[in-house]
Design a protein around this motif. Sequence first.
Motif, mmCIF file in Angstrom:
data_model
loop_
_atom_site.group_PDB
_atom_site.id
_atom_site.type_symbol
_atom_site.label_atom_id
_atom_site.label_comp_id
_atom_site.label_asym_id
_atom_site.label_seq_id
_atom_site.Cartn_x
_atom_site.Cartn_y
_atom_site.Cartn_z
ATOM 1 N N PRO A 417 0.728 -1.513 0.036
ATOM 2 C CA PRO A 417 0.086 0.116 0.074
ATOM 3 C C PRO A 417 0.491 1.375 0.109
ATOM 4 O O PRO A 417 2.366 1.491 -0.339
ATOM 5 N N THR A 418 0.162 2.124 -0.372
ATOM 6 C CA THR A 418 0.672 3.584 -0.037
ATOM 7 C C THR A 418 1.086 4.316 1.358
ATOM 8 O O THR A 418 -0.066 4.430 1.810
ATOM 9 N N PRO A 419 2.188 4.162 1.839
ATOM 10 C CA PRO A 419 2.306 4.884 3.130
ATOM 11 C C PRO A 419 1.929 6.317 3.011
ATOM 12 O O PRO A 419 2.274 6.925 2.188
ATOM 13 N N PRO A 420 1.958 6.710 4.419
ATOM 14 C CA PRO A 420 2.050 8.356 5.436
ATOM 15 C C PRO A 420 3.542 7.945 4.390
ATOM 16 O O PRO A 420 4.762 7.751 4.599
ATOM 17 N N ALA A 421 3.975 9.772 4.239
ATOM 18 C CA ALA A 421 4.802 10.221 3.874
ATOM 19 C C ALA A 421 5.983 9.814 5.415
ATOM 20 O O ALA A 421 7.370 9.620 4.867
ATOM 21 N N ALA A 422 5.954 9.766 6.289
ATOM 22 C CA ALA A 422 6.713 9.817 7.271
ATOM 23 C C ALA A 422 7.194 8.058 7.732
ATOM 24 O O ALA A 422 7.577 7.823 8.486
ATOM 25 N N VAL A 423 6.183 7.478 6.905
ATOM 26 C CA VAL A 423 6.283 6.117 7.163
ATOM 27 C C VAL A 423 7.881 5.207 5.907
ATOM 28 O O VAL A 423 6.729 5.650 4.642
ATOM 29 N N ARG A 424 8.994 5.052 6.206
ATOM 30 C CA ARG A 424 9.537 4.374 5.268
ATOM 31 C C ARG A 424 8.927 2.834 4.487
ATOM 32 O O ARG A 424 8.443 2.081 5.489
ATOM 33 N N LEU A 425 8.973 2.961 3.464
ATOM 34 C CA LEU A 425 8.538 1.402 2.767
ATOM 35 C C LEU A 425 9.469 0.799 2.137
ATOM 36 O O LEU A 425 10.604 1.539 1.491
ATOM 37 N N VAL A 426 9.702 -0.376 2.313
ATOM 38 C CA VAL A 426 10.306 -1.457 2.199
ATOM 39 C C VAL A 426 9.956 -2.778 1.705
ATOM 40 O O VAL A 426 8.737 -3.461 2.470
ATOM 41 N N HIS A 427 9.663 -2.767 0.798
ATOM 42 C CA HIS A 427 9.063 -3.625 -0.197
ATOM 43 C C HIS A 427 9.618 -5.389 -1.191
ATOM 44 O O HIS A 427 10.957 -4.973 -1.706
#
Length: 467
Positions: A417-427
């Motif tokens: 999913p697209t997280p909020p800007a303050a959450v870093r995504l690792v996919h």
Amino acid sequence: MSDTPVLVVGAGPTGLALGIDLARRGIPALVVERADELFPGSRGKGFQPRTMEVFDDLGVLDAIHAVGGGYPVGMIWRDGERIGEHHMSDPAEPTEDSPYNEPWMVPQWRTQRILLERLEELGGKVAFGREVTGVTQDEDGVSAYFASGEPVRARYLVAADGGRSVVRRAVGVGMTGEEVDPFPTLVADVRITGLDRDNWHFFPQGEGAEDLLAICPLAGTEDFQLMARFAEGTEVDLSLEGVRKVVAARSHLAAEDVTEVRWASDFRPRAALADRFRVGRVFLAGDAAHVHSPAGGQGLNTSVQDAYNLGWKLGAVLGDGAEASLLDTYEGERRPIAEQMLGLSTSVHRGETRRGGATRQLGLGYPGSPLTTETRTAPGPVRAGDRAPNATVSGVRLFDAFRGPHWTLLALGTPAPTPPAAVRLVHGPAHKTYGTGLFLVRPDGYVGWAGDTPAGLPEYLARFGGR
């Protein structure tokens, strides 16, 4: 009266670690210390692997590594002869998910210098010579009063002022505990000639424990830490002559081989737990909340992790708009851990438990916390509430991704999913360490929420992550 969002009382490892965590979140905090300088001795000299992970995140790991070393093998002496090695802990090899595998030795005075330098680098400061004499609080904040100088008003106050905490007494919190060992114990940082620095030297005198002498080289220094126990009721002599007398009587070394005593103290090992970790806007952390036997190296490590748990929560409430109820979880998460570690310290002290897997603190977690939400019907090897282990996902080292004051969302083997800007995504694909799913990793490196789909994730972040 001056104002600050957070007043931290005590500039030991707990207070300094908390100051660092708040400073990197943009939360101004004032750290006050009753002494005129940082603590000068070695007392807490070792870090467990979990604390090394915390130091990685706080940006001090390289400095800690540069000045320390591993623990030496024990050497048992009798009548001036080496009679055998004594391995203090069960060995462990580094793995990808636990890259810091063994305890790391750094004397406490040096650790505190590193932490203070990091705090100042981030714009924080310590006010020395500020002895707290009283604390009052109301619905809006806390007022601290000092032996000299003007009072300080804060939104929140954290007591990191040690086992004899003035703040703890001021807010009426008792401690429940027991004496672990009736024998007075001397601990001193000394300079000695005639002993190698490759071993931790033990000089047992017989079957009794009351006359043990142990001398450990302090990594990265020219000093040794000396520990000696005495018969119950003994008045311990902390002078150079007193230390020399003990060494000459209990080892093959001559009195004059002890050339200097750089710091010395005496104590009676005890285990005690504060009845509460929070009263209104006042929080207890470190030795103010729990006092350990030094055996097994759990006290300082548990204390730093108190600060690490509380820092992100204060930051979320004060800076990110998270619900103030988030702060209620500090006591619920940390007090059971402290109680567990107190039992472990006492068990190691009494020779009932070896230093090994449990003392490394990598298996601790918060499965029963209100912050822990596991929505998967068939969870894999890592569940909500667990420590988030290291791994490499799509070329990204997770400990590198976690480093910083943010939350991290791992999407493994499932659409991201697209997280909020303050959450870093690792996919990335499903991983042997984690399995499959979505894992929301808290700023302190524990999995807060896990799911097969994003259902419920935005609501969780709104409550606990803030903006």
